[in-house]
Write an enzyme that holds these catalytic residues in place. Structure first.
Site, PDB file in Angstrom:
ATOM      1  N   GLU A  82       0.829  -1.220   0.000  1.00  0.00           N
ATOM      2  CA  GLU A  82       0.000   0.000   0.000  1.00  0.00           C
ATOM      3  C   GLU A  82       0.857   1.262   0.000  1.00  0.00           C
ATOM      4  OE1 GLU A  82      -3.385  -0.027   2.614  1.00  0.00           O
ATOM      5  OE2 GLU A  82      -3.803  -2.115   2.176  1.00  0.00           O
TER       6      GLU A  82
HETATM    7  C1  LIG Z   1       2.011  -9.665   0.913  1.00  0.00           C
HETATM    8  C2  LIG Z   1       1.819  -8.693  -0.201  1.00  0.00           C
HETATM    9  C3  LIG Z   1       0.539  -8.282  -0.546  1.00  0.00           C
HETATM   10  C4  LIG Z   1       0.353  -7.408  -1.618  1.00  0.00           C
HETATM   11  N1  LIG Z   1      -0.917  -7.090  -2.013  1.00  0.00           N
HETATM   12  C5  LIG Z   1      -1.095  -6.397  -3.167  1.00  0.00           C
HETATM   13  C6  LIG Z   1      -2.401  -6.221  -3.733  1.00  0.00           C
HETATM   14  O1  LIG Z   1      -3.403  -6.651  -3.159  1.00  0.00           O
HETATM   15  N2  LIG Z   1      -2.509  -5.577  -4.920  1.00  0.00           N
HETATM   16  C7  LIG Z   1      -1.431  -5.077  -5.578  1.00  0.00           C
HETATM   17  O2  LIG Z   1      -1.597  -4.491  -6.651  1.00  0.00           O
HETATM   18  N3  LIG Z   1      -0.171  -5.194  -5.053  1.00  0.00           N
HETATM   19  C8  LIG Z   1       0.011  -5.859  -3.886  1.00  0.00           C
HETATM   20  N4  LIG Z   1       1.280  -6.031  -3.372  1.00  0.00           N
HETATM   21  C9  LIG Z   1       2.395  -5.384  -4.018  1.00  0.00           C
HETATM   22  C10 LIG Z   1       2.987  -4.263  -3.170  1.00  0.00           C
HETATM   23  O3  LIG Z   1       2.133  -3.161  -3.165  1.00  0.00           O
HETATM   24  C11 LIG Z   1       4.384  -3.984  -3.740  1.00  0.00           C
HETATM   25  O4  LIG Z   1       5.227  -4.936  -3.153  1.00  0.00           O
HETATM   26  C12 LIG Z   1       4.860  -2.599  -3.490  1.00  0.00           C
HETATM   27  O5  LIG Z   1       4.151  -1.721  -4.294  1.00  0.00           O
HETATM   28  C13 LIG Z   1       6.338  -2.431  -3.779  1.00  0.00           C
HETATM   29  O6  LIG Z   1       6.673  -2.956  -5.030  1.00  0.00           O
HETATM   30  P1  LIG Z   1       7.904  -3.971  -5.161  1.00  0.00           P
HETATM   31  O7  LIG Z   1       7.790  -4.939  -4.066  1.00  0.00           O
HETATM   32  O8  LIG Z   1       7.979  -4.457  -6.538  1.00  0.00           O
HETATM   33  O9  LIG Z   1       9.164  -3.076  -4.829  1.00  0.00           O
HETATM   34  P2  LIG Z   1      10.037  -2.208  -5.837  1.00  0.00           P
HETATM   35  O10 LIG Z   1       9.183  -1.198  -6.507  1.00  0.00           O
HETATM   36  O11 LIG Z   1      10.869  -3.089  -6.665  1.00  0.00           O
HETATM   37  O12 LIG Z   1      10.950  -1.461  -4.784  1.00  0.00           O
HETATM   38  C14 LIG Z   1      11.997  -2.133  -4.068  1.00  0.00           C
HETATM   39  C15 LIG Z   1      12.531  -1.187  -3.030  1.00  0.00           C
HETATM   40  O13 LIG Z   1      13.000   0.016  -3.666  1.00  0.00           O
HETATM   41  C16 LIG Z   1      12.317   1.161  -3.143  1.00  0.00           C
HETATM   42  N5  LIG Z   1      12.103   2.103  -4.232  1.00  0.00           N
HETATM   43  C17 LIG Z   1      11.470   1.877  -5.402  1.00  0.00           C
HETATM   44  N6  LIG Z   1      11.456   2.983  -6.160  1.00  0.00           N
HETATM   45  C18 LIG Z   1      12.091   3.941  -5.444  1.00  0.00           C
HETATM   46  C19 LIG Z   1      12.412   5.314  -5.689  1.00  0.00           C
HETATM   47  N7  LIG Z   1      12.047   5.933  -6.813  1.00  0.00           N
HETATM   48  N8  LIG Z   1      13.062   5.988  -4.721  1.00  0.00           N
HETATM   49  C20 LIG Z   1      13.416   5.397  -3.562  1.00  0.00           C
HETATM   50  N9  LIG Z   1      13.152   4.112  -3.287  1.00  0.00           N
HETATM   51  C21 LIG Z   1      12.504   3.396  -4.217  1.00  0.00           C
HETATM   52  C22 LIG Z   1      11.026   0.609  -2.566  1.00  0.00           C
HETATM   53  O14 LIG Z   1      10.493   1.443  -1.553  1.00  0.00           O
HETATM   54  C23 LIG Z   1      11.461  -0.735  -2.036  1.00  0.00           C
HETATM   55  O15 LIG Z   1      12.052  -0.578  -0.774  1.00  0.00           O
HETATM   56  C24 LIG Z   1       1.478  -6.903  -2.311  1.00  0.00           C
HETATM   57  C25 LIG Z   1       2.762  -7.303  -1.944  1.00  0.00           C
HETATM   58  C26 LIG Z   1       2.944  -8.202  -0.928  1.00  0.00           C
HETATM   59  C27 LIG Z   1       4.335  -8.679  -0.621  1.00  0.00           C
END
Ligand SMILES: Cc1cc2nc3c(=O)[nH]c(=O)nc-3n(C[C@H](O)[C@H](O)[C@H](O)COP(=O)(O)OP(=O)(O)OC[C@H]3O[C@@H](n4cnc5c(N)ncnc54)[C@H](O)[C@@H]3O)c2cc1C
Length: 633
Positions: free
Chosen positions: A425
């Site tokens: 979120e």
């Molecule tokens: C248990 C679980 C439930 C979920 N439920 C849903 C759901 O119901 N629906 C849905 O659509 N998604 C869902 N998600 C997805 C979740 O919202 C994403 O994991 C989240 O948006 C982060 O994306 P990512 O994990 O790919 O991280 P990435 O985007 O790959 O980021 C990796 C790290 O880099 C940081 N980062 C990325 N970009 C930047 C930047 N520009 N500047 C600084 N730091 C940055 C992030 O904060 C993070 O720490 C879920 C994920 C999990 C694990």
């Protein structure tokens, strides 16, 4: 459409900017705070509890509480499944339609009743919170309420209220924090009466159990002001339709029974009536949904904090080591104290933000983002401290504790369940970026054209006019305020000094952001740590104000003990604010960045000897077990 290349940084920004709500639907305390204005009138008096609503919600809350007392969370955690009987019981009590209006078959309760229910559920079982909240905070009911046509509401609300589980599908393998990389796509067919949906969504909570999905997908680009713009549209998709496939159920360190999966769409025919809000509005819809959906996590984390506080203080008083209860030793005592003070502030932030949202005519997007970021981060420290206070018992599973005759307090599970709160979120980093973007927005709109190399002479002249009108009055006024007047804010009694501090430091924050813009110009955008410190100062000042406002209101109703908790919280927050200002430009930011680049290049790989690499797969299966869906239609 062939597989898409990843979006450039500029494209990612353009997509986010196009989906950003550029207009403010009402005032915002936090928005003003970043401009150095302390608009206490916007948040104080603290929102009063609606007694009629509490009475209306009471039967449901009672049934929910009685149900939760019986829930076997150890079994849910061990098996990784929520039994169908539990889900059915939740359906029967209306727990899937808490906020859905009664005319559509829901309980018609307020947002504050809903978040109180979620806080109670979280204090017992995170997997159940995930089920109910993914459905109601971000799943179909919330965006349907905000953006659905009357026809769509009549069609879907009754089903959703009865417990047709829904899910929100935005994330993809390449599109985590950055939706510009979204590959799932839909094209119009049958004279635009249907859309053909193809692609794959990742980590869709409830996706493996849902009847209805809200799927964000790319639709054909549009030309806006002569520029090609990526379009994202939101589709309501029935999981029973041909072409919808659950490819994989994801498993995690915590929330063991979360119904989360990879969902694939292969030539799924979606009728045009299932577009929510309109073509091209899907990303904005998703972001607005998350803005309000974000109110749930802060409340549920505060609920979890209360349960941990109760377990920790009981143990700190009971457990005798070195001749005294461990809570009498200063190192443990400070943890118990800060746990109580921080839980109090977290609940104050959550209650205030929900109250402002319900009051209406107020734009809560910044308050909600701070509440999400601040409460999940403080909530994590609380779990960590609770585990430390419980010592070895904190690390032991509740089943193991039970088996050897000890009270099965599930701190270990709470820790596993809560870590994700800082990621989904909107991760903490993305929340800070979002808040920072809004924090500088006024300056950006006023002055950016002056330093923008693409701006025309006319735009620069207009910007100069705006600058001359705004800054000569705004800037000097940031040096004088009520916080400098001894005895001001006397209505806060013992807490008045903290409110004066917040007022003075709000002005200091406004000045500091302005100085940073002058000093760094467009480079400020790249200096995330500077921006993040500004955000953190704003968050602390908001938290202090919320805590003081809540305590003032509670003390007036006779709960004078609240003053001690708000006072301690503010004392700690003031120390953090002072440190953040002291380190505003970072004492070693550049060195950290330089070393990070060296490390990523592998310059320091010499440090990584004598280990078994996590990167090596012992089965030698470097390639993914299954191929991701191709995006070719
Ligand atoms: C248990 C679980 C439930 C979920 N439920 C849903 C759901 O119901 N629906 C849905 O659509 N998604 C869902 N998600 C997805 C979740 O919202 C994403 O994991 C989240 O948006 C982060 O994306 P990512 O994990 O790919 O991280 P990435 O985007 O790959 O980021 C990796 C790290 O880099 C940081 N980062 C990325 N970009 C930047 C930047 N520009 N500047 C600084 N730091 C940055 C992030 O904060 C993070 O720490 C879920 C994920 C999990 C694990």
């Amino acid at each position: 459409m062939a597989t898409q290349p990843l979006a450039s940084e500029q494209e990612a920004r353009d997509v986010a900017e196009a989906a950003r709500e550029s207009e403010w639907s009402g005032p915002s305390f936090v928005r003003d705070l970043f401009l150095g204005r302390f608009r206490l009138d916007l948040v104080d008096p603290y929102p009063a509890e609606d007694q009629a609503e509490i009475a209306r919600a009471a039967p449901f809350m009672h049934t929910l509480e009685e149900f939760l007392q019986r829930v076997d969370s150890e079994m849910i955690d061990r098996t990784g499944e929520i039994p169908e009987e539990y889900v059915q019981e939740l359906r029967d009590m209306g727990a899937f339609g808490i906020k859905i209006p009664t005319e559509y078959g829901g309980l018609g309760l307020s947002y504050s009743s809903y978040v109180k229910a979620m806080a109670m559920v979280t204090s017992k079982d995170g997997s159940l919170t995930a089920l109910l909240s993914a459905h109601q905070s971000i799943g179909l009911p919330q965006p349907l309420k905000l953006f659905g046509s009357e026809e769509q509401k009549r069609k879907f609300f009754p089903r959703l209220a009865k417990g047709a589980i829904s899910a929100f599908a935005l994330t993809e393998v390449d599109a985590g924090s950055d939706p510009a990389n979204m590959h799932t796509h839909a094209e119009p067919i049958d004279d635009s009466n249907h859309w053909l949906l193809n692609g794959e969504k990742l980590w869709c909570t409830n996706g493996t159990r849902a009847e209805l999905l809200l799927v964000m997908a790319r639709t054909p680009d549009a030309v806006v002001h002569g520029k090609q713009r990526k379009q994202i549209t939101a589709f309501i998709v029935e999981t029973s339709w041909p072409g919808v496939e659950i490819v994989h159920r994801c498993r995690f360190m915590g929330l063991k029974a979360i119904e989360n999966g990879v969902i694939r769409f292969h030539n799924v025919r979606v009728p045009k009536e299932n577009i929510l809000w309109g073509e091209g509005k899907g990303l904005k819809l998703a972001l607005i949904t998350l803005n309000t959906g974000r109110l749930t996590l802060p409340a549920s984390v505060a609920g979890g904090g209360k349960a941990l506080l109760q377990a920790s203080r009981t143990w700190a008083a009971e457990r005798v080591q070195w001749g005294a209860p461990i809570g009498k030793h200063e190192a443990v005592a400070q943890k118990v104290a800060m746990m109580a003070a921080n839980t109090y502030a977290m609940e104050a932030i959550s209650g205030l933000t929900v109250g402002l949202a319900e009051r209406g005519n107020y734009d809560i997007r910044l308050e909600a983002a701070i509440a999400k970021m601040y409460n999940t981060e403080h909530g994590w420290h609380i779990v960590d401290d609770a585990l430390q206070i419980r010592g070895g018992r904190g690390y032991e599973t509740s089943e193991s504790l039970r088996a050897r005759g000890e009270r099965p307090i599930p701190i270990e599970r709470a820790m596993r369940d809560s870590r994700i709160n800082l990621i989904f979120e909107g991760s903490s980093e993305i929340m800070r970026l979002f808040i920072a973007r809004e924090a500088v927005d006024h300056h950006f709109k006023t002055a950016f054209a002056l330093v923008d190399k693409h701006a025309s002479k006319g735009e620069k002249a207009a910007a100069l006019g705006r600058v001359m009108r705004f800054y000569p009055t705004w800037y000097p006024a940031r040096w004088i305020g009520r916080g400098q007047v001894p005895g001001s804010f006397a209505q806060f009694g013992k807490l008045a000094g903290h409110v004066r501090f917040a007022e003075r430091h709000a002005r200091k924050l406004g000045r500091a952001i302005f100085h940073a813009m002058v000093r760094l110009g467009p480079k400020l955008e790249q200096r995330q740590l500077v921006l993040f410190r500004a955000v953190d100062i704003g968050a602390e000042l908001f938290a202090m104000t919320a805590a003081c406002s809540r305590a003032r209101s509670e003390a007036a109703q006779g709960r004078k003990e609240a003053i001690a908790l708000a006072d301690l919280f503010c004392r700690a927050a003031r120390v953090r604010v002072a440190r953040l200002f002291d380190d505003f430009y970072g004492h070693y930011d550049r060195e950290m960045y330089r070393v990070a680049q060296q490390v990523m290049r592998g310059d320091h790989a010499w440090l990584e000897t004598g280990i078994i690499s996590m990167l090596e797969d012992p089965e030698g299966a470097d390639a993914p077990a299954r191929q991701p869906a191709t995006n070719a239609v």
